[in-house]
Design an enzyme around this catalytic site. Sequence first.
Site, PDB file in Angstrom:
ATOM      1  N   LYS A 216       0.828  -1.217   0.000  1.00 42.78           N
ATOM      2  CA  LYS A 216       0.000   0.000   0.000  1.00 42.78           C
ATOM      3  C   LYS A 216       0.860   1.263   0.000  1.00 42.78           C
ATOM      4  O   LYS A 216       2.010   1.252   0.425  1.00 42.78           O
ATOM      5  CB  LYS A 216      -0.981  -0.046   1.175  1.00 42.78           C
ATOM      6  CG  LYS A 216      -2.070  -1.083   0.855  1.00 42.78           C
ATOM      7  CD  LYS A 216      -3.346  -0.923   1.588  1.00 42.78           C
ATOM      8  CE  LYS A 216      -4.363  -1.900   0.980  1.00 42.78           C
ATOM      9  NZ  LYS A 216      -5.422  -2.273   1.899  1.00 42.78           N
ATOM     10  N   ARG A 248      -3.513 -10.003   4.772  1.00 44.24           N
ATOM     11  CA  ARG A 248      -3.761 -10.025   3.320  1.00 44.24           C
ATOM     12  C   ARG A 248      -2.473  -9.596   2.622  1.00 44.24           C
ATOM     13  O   ARG A 248      -1.976  -8.498   2.873  1.00 44.24           O
ATOM     14  CB  ARG A 248      -4.916  -9.067   3.008  1.00 44.24           C
ATOM     15  CG  ARG A 248      -5.480  -9.162   1.609  1.00 44.24           C
ATOM     16  CD  ARG A 248      -6.703  -8.251   1.472  1.00 44.24           C
ATOM     17  NE  ARG A 248      -7.290  -8.335   0.151  1.00 44.24           N
ATOM     18  CZ  ARG A 248      -6.870  -7.640  -0.886  1.00 44.24           C
ATOM     19  NH1 ARG A 248      -5.854  -6.813  -0.776  1.00 44.24           N
ATOM     20  NH2 ARG A 248      -7.463  -7.778  -2.057  1.00 44.24           N
TER      21      ARG A 248
HETATM   22  N1  HH2 Z   1      -7.346  -3.846   0.227  1.00 47.34           N
HETATM   23  C1  HH2 Z   1      -7.574  -3.857  -1.093  1.00 47.34           C
HETATM   24  C2  HH2 Z   1      -8.632  -4.609  -1.637  1.00 47.34           C
HETATM   25  N2  HH2 Z   1      -9.416  -5.355  -0.841  1.00 47.34           N
HETATM   26  N3  HH2 Z   1      -9.995  -6.139   1.301  1.00 47.34           N
HETATM   27  C3  HH2 Z   1      -9.785  -6.145   2.628  1.00 47.34           C
HETATM   28  N4  HH2 Z   1     -10.562  -6.883   3.426  1.00 47.34           N
HETATM   29  N5  HH2 Z   1      -8.773  -5.413   3.201  1.00 47.34           N
HETATM   30  C4  HH2 Z   1      -7.942  -4.639   2.463  1.00 47.34           C
HETATM   31  O1  HH2 Z   1      -7.049  -3.966   3.050  1.00 47.34           O
HETATM   32  C5  HH2 Z   1      -8.134  -4.597   1.047  1.00 47.34           C
HETATM   33  C6  HH2 Z   1      -9.198  -5.377   0.493  1.00 47.34           C
HETATM   34  C7  HH2 Z   1      -6.720  -3.043  -1.991  1.00 47.34           C
HETATM   35  O2  HH2 Z   1      -5.605  -3.745  -2.399  1.00 47.34           O
HETATM   36  P1  HH2 Z   1      -5.470  -4.550  -3.783  1.00 47.34           P
HETATM   37  O3  HH2 Z   1      -6.425  -5.691  -3.835  1.00 47.34           O
HETATM   38  O4  HH2 Z   1      -4.034  -4.920  -3.947  1.00 47.34           O
HETATM   39  O5  HH2 Z   1      -5.787  -3.487  -4.916  1.00 47.34           O
HETATM   40  P2  HH2 Z   1      -7.089  -3.103  -5.770  1.00 47.34           P
HETATM   41  O6  HH2 Z   1      -8.185  -2.717  -4.854  1.00 47.34           O
HETATM   42  O7  HH2 Z   1      -6.609  -1.941  -6.607  1.00 47.34           O
HETATM   43  O8  HH2 Z   1      -7.485  -4.293  -6.590  1.00 47.34           O
END
Ligand code: HH2
Length: 266
Positions: A216, A248
């Site tokens: 992040k 995660r």
């Molecule tokens: N962060 C992201 C997406 N989903 N779900 C939970 N429960 N907690 C989190 O911190 C979280 C999440 C964002 O990260 P990422 O999946 O890498 O990116 P994107 O939303 O751009 O797909």
Amino acid sequence: MIAIEERFPRPSVMGVLNVTPDSFSDGGAHVDLAVAVAAAQRMVEEGAALVDVGGESTRPGSAGVSAEEELRRVVPVLERLGGRLPLSVDTSKAAVARAALEHGAILVNDVTALRGDPELAGVVAEFGAYLCLMHMRGDPRTMQEEPRYEDPAAEVAAFLEERLAFAVAQGIPEERVCLDPGIGFGKTVEHNLELVRRLDVLVGLGRPVLVGLSRKSSLHRLTGSDDLLGASIGAAVAAFERGASILRAHDVKPTVDALTVAAAVS
Ligand code: HH2
């Protein structure tokens, strides 16, 4: 189904599999089905307790996609792997959650904490699925516009306590639910750090806590580094030591190894 804390004992790693063209760190990497399937299998081999399949980016500023597009992205992966690997679906849409659960997913990861789609709670209850309720201020389009809190830990905990009560009132057993402070979702770097520092406030609600700090932008702001592997692992260990149960992570193997050592000395 057994309680979520038994199914995913502390610490467990949730691997991230974004089948999106635009996710902030792995966007585009897993759009090809064979690549996505191989990545999920590898994550489980490397020790992931769960693989979180997402078809909609929630990065700051993103506008969201239709249910049809999200289904088109995630269903092929679920068809191939559901029931064979432990999968969760990162969605706030009831239609996508239903399709995922029908294909064997076991957890619904809803970044809106059941505020996005009024049908979602019923679907989770109907399937007896596990559920992650995450805190977000605003929505992905607006959430980083000057977020303000008096006391981030107390406010996030109060929100999640209310959403947990809502879920239970909708027929979702409390022991199927975990809570997530939503790092980066309507928070400054200092808010994110404070939420990890004071994770005990959230842990005090009595449900397992899931934390996602992997890759992040707060980590980039802290380290100035473009390679966020070391920062992500440090963040996962710090969250674990303050009581997080599920971490995660995009980089499963080094995260599992680091948490194995951290857990061995705790
Ligand atoms: N962060 C992201 C997406 N989903 N779900 C939970 N429960 N907690 C989190 O911190 C979280 C999440 C964002 O990260 P990422 O999946 O890498 O990116 P994107 O939303 O751009 O797909």
